[in-house]
Design a protein around this motif. Structure first.
Motif, PDB file in Angstrom:
ATOM      1  N   UNK A  30       0.884  -1.173  -0.016  1.00  0.00           N
ATOM      2  CA  UNK A  30      -0.067   0.333   0.060  1.00  0.00           C
ATOM      3  C   UNK A  30       0.912   1.202   0.042  1.00  0.00           C
ATOM      4  N   UNK A  31       0.425   2.224  -0.695  1.00  0.00           N
ATOM      5  CA  UNK A  31       1.417   3.299  -0.896  1.00  0.00           C
ATOM      6  C   UNK A  31       0.599   4.507  -0.124  1.00  0.00           C
ATOM      7  N   UNK A  32       1.506   4.930   0.593  1.00  0.00           N
ATOM      8  CA  UNK A  32       1.331   5.947   1.480  1.00  0.00           C
ATOM      9  C   UNK A  32       1.838   7.399   1.454  1.00  0.00           C
ATOM     10  N   UNK A  33       1.196   8.502   1.011  1.00  0.00           N
ATOM     11  CA  UNK A  33       1.883   9.815   0.935  1.00  0.00           C
ATOM     12  C   UNK A  33       2.489  10.165   2.133  1.00  0.00           C
ATOM     13  N   UNK A  34       3.857  11.079   2.292  1.00  0.00           N
ATOM     14  CA  UNK A  34       4.271  11.535   3.525  1.00  0.00           C
ATOM     15  C   UNK A  34       4.945  12.669   3.300  1.00  0.00           C
ATOM     16  N   UNK A  35       5.023  13.565   4.173  1.00  0.00           N
ATOM     17  CA  UNK A  35       5.670  14.801   4.176  1.00  0.00           C
ATOM     18  C   UNK A  35       6.576  14.836   5.492  1.00  0.00           C
ATOM     19  N   UNK A  36       7.616  15.574   5.525  1.00  0.00           N
ATOM     20  CA  UNK A  36       8.632  15.797   6.555  1.00  0.00           C
ATOM     21  C   UNK A  36       9.008  17.090   6.516  1.00  0.00           C
ATOM     22  N   UNK A  37       8.536  17.762   7.823  1.00  0.00           N
ATOM     23  CA  UNK A  37       8.883  19.382   7.998  1.00  0.00           C
ATOM     24  C   UNK A  37       9.417  19.477   9.281  1.00  0.00           C
ATOM     25  N   UNK A  38      10.676  19.915   9.256  1.00  0.00           N
ATOM     26  CA  UNK A  38      11.193  20.369  10.877  1.00  0.00           C
ATOM     27  C   UNK A  38      11.274  19.137  11.665  1.00  0.00           C
ATOM     28  N   UNK A  39      11.400  18.026  11.349  1.00  0.00           N
ATOM     29  CA  UNK A  39      11.554  16.880  12.139  1.00  0.00           C
ATOM     30  C   UNK A  39      10.003  16.305  12.572  1.00  0.00           C
ATOM     31  N   UNK A  40       9.093  16.814  12.091  1.00  0.00           N
ATOM     32  CA  UNK A  40       7.660  16.224  12.053  1.00  0.00           C
ATOM     33  C   UNK A  40       7.356  15.535  10.932  1.00  0.00           C
ATOM     34  N   UNK A  41       7.044  14.104  11.095  1.00  0.00           N
ATOM     35  CA  UNK A  41       6.758  13.365  10.072  1.00  0.00           C
ATOM     36  C   UNK A  41       4.960  13.103   9.743  1.00  0.00           C
ATOM     37  N   UNK A  42       4.468  13.518   8.737  1.00  0.00           N
ATOM     38  CA  UNK A  42       3.066  13.550   8.297  1.00  0.00           C
ATOM     39  C   UNK A  42       3.014  12.330   7.576  1.00  0.00           C
ATOM     40  N   UNK A  43       2.041  11.460   7.865  1.00  0.00           N
ATOM     41  CA  UNK A  43       1.650  10.366   6.831  1.00  0.00           C
ATOM     42  C   UNK A  43       0.183  10.265   6.792  1.00  0.00           C
ATOM     43  N   UNK A  44      -0.141  10.171   5.365  1.00  0.00           N
ATOM     44  CA  UNK A  44      -1.570  10.140   4.961  1.00  0.00           C
ATOM     45  C   UNK A  44      -2.374   8.594   5.100  1.00  0.00           C
ATOM     46  N   UNK A  45      -3.259   8.554   5.868  1.00  0.00           N
ATOM     47  CA  UNK A  45      -3.971   6.966   6.086  1.00  0.00           C
ATOM     48  C   UNK A  45      -4.840   6.670   4.857  1.00  0.00           C
ATOM     49  N   UNK A  46      -4.975   5.554   4.726  1.00  0.00           N
ATOM     50  CA  UNK A  46      -5.959   5.176   3.362  1.00  0.00           C
ATOM     51  C   UNK A  46      -7.225   5.846   3.438  1.00  0.00           C
ATOM     52  N   UNK A  47      -7.702   6.452   4.438  1.00  0.00           N
ATOM     53  CA  UNK A  47      -8.800   7.362   4.689  1.00  0.00           C
ATOM     54  C   UNK A  47      -8.709   8.759   4.136  1.00  0.00           C
ATOM     55  N   UNK A  48      -7.420   9.039   3.740  1.00  0.00           N
ATOM     56  CA  UNK A  48      -7.018  10.120   3.260  1.00  0.00           C
ATOM     57  C   UNK A  48      -6.792  11.141   4.380  1.00  0.00           C
ATOM     58  N   UNK A  49      -6.827  10.869   5.741  1.00  0.00           N
ATOM     59  CA  UNK A  49      -6.445  12.010   6.814  1.00  0.00           C
ATOM     60  C   UNK A  49      -5.125  11.688   7.128  1.00  0.00           C
ATOM     61  N   UNK A  50      -4.657  12.722   7.329  1.00  0.00           N
ATOM     62  CA  UNK A  50      -3.027  12.983   7.862  1.00  0.00           C
ATOM     63  C   UNK A  50      -2.969  12.583   9.486  1.00  0.00           C
ATOM     64  N   UNK A  51      -1.821  11.897   9.772  1.00  0.00           N
ATOM     65  CA  UNK A  51      -1.478  11.893  11.097  1.00  0.00           C
ATOM     66  C   UNK A  51      -0.034  11.995  11.213  1.00  0.00           C
TER      67      UNK A  51
END
Length: 222
Positions: free
Chosen positions: A86-107
């Motif tokens: 399963x592919x999960x979009x992610x972002x990393x900014x200033x040491x905080x990792x953001x991952x998008x769940x299958x329901x399109x919400x970010x954690x």
């Protein structure tokens, strides 16, 4: 009969010549030590790059199979990671990792790994190049539209250990490095390693492109 014999011989020699040409390696390849030194300097000054990393072989001990995106030396990343198919979009900014769940919400979470460390001038890809041993330039090939020197070597484990766990007893790893013949940037690399409790080897292959393109990652709403 004699004419036929000479004709057969001529055709055989022609075939061998064609085969040799197809498998020929360019003469006067540059010394690997000089290429690696120049590449380490070039990669130490890279501010950003787009990358794609794929693992193949024995994946029994691997949490991630592919990672791709863009990274910057100042700690930003924007991409996608494949976990369990399963592919999960992610972002990393200033040491905080953001991952998008299958329901399109970010954690948010602590980074499971930090791909921007690849651009660290001391411990990133530059260290992979400066620490290479037994290096040999074996060919010159095209990579991403550029001419690259293909170099085989043993590389230190420190950088790979930042991305995944290794089985004990591996002090260096077999690698192939493709380095731009003009600007000496690392365009592609392949490293073979053994993961913990794995029965076979895992191969990590990465490509790099779009160097020093400004990257501005925006934090998603969580």
């Amino acid at each position: 009969m004699r004419i036929t014999g000479w004709l057969s011989l001529a055709l055989s020699l022609l075939g061998l010549a064609v085969l040799a040409a197809c498998n020929s390696v360019p003469a006067n390849l540059p010394a690997a030590s000089g290429v690696l030194q120049s590449a380490a300097q070039a990669m130490g000054s890279v501010s950003s790059t787009a990358f794609s990393l794929q693992l193949s072989g024995d994946l029994s001990s691997q949490f991630v199979s592919t990672v791709s995106g863009s990274i910057s030396a100042d700690g930003q990343a924007d991409g996608s990671v494949t976990i369990g198919g399963q592919a999960y979009p992610f972002r990393l900014i200033a040491g905080t990792f953001y991952l998008q769940n299958p329901n399109s919400s970010w954690v948010t979470s602590p980074p499971p790994f930090d791909p921007t460390q690849l651009l660290d001038p001391t411990n990133g890809l530059a260290s992979l190049l400066t620490g290479a041993t037994g290096a040999k330039t074996v060919n010159q090939v095209g990579v991403g539209g550029e001419t690259a020197d293909e170099i085989t070597a043993r590389v230190p484990t420190a950088l790979i250990n930042q991305l995944t766990n290794l089985a004990d007893g591996q002090s260096s790893l077999a690698a192939t490095l493709w380095i731009g013949a003009t600007d000496y940037r690392l365009l592609q690399f392949q490293v073979t390693f053994r993961g913990p409790n794995a029965q076979g080897d895992t191969v990590a292959k990465a490509t790099l492109k779009d160097f020093n393109v400004p990257l501005h990652v925006v934090a998603p709403k969580t």
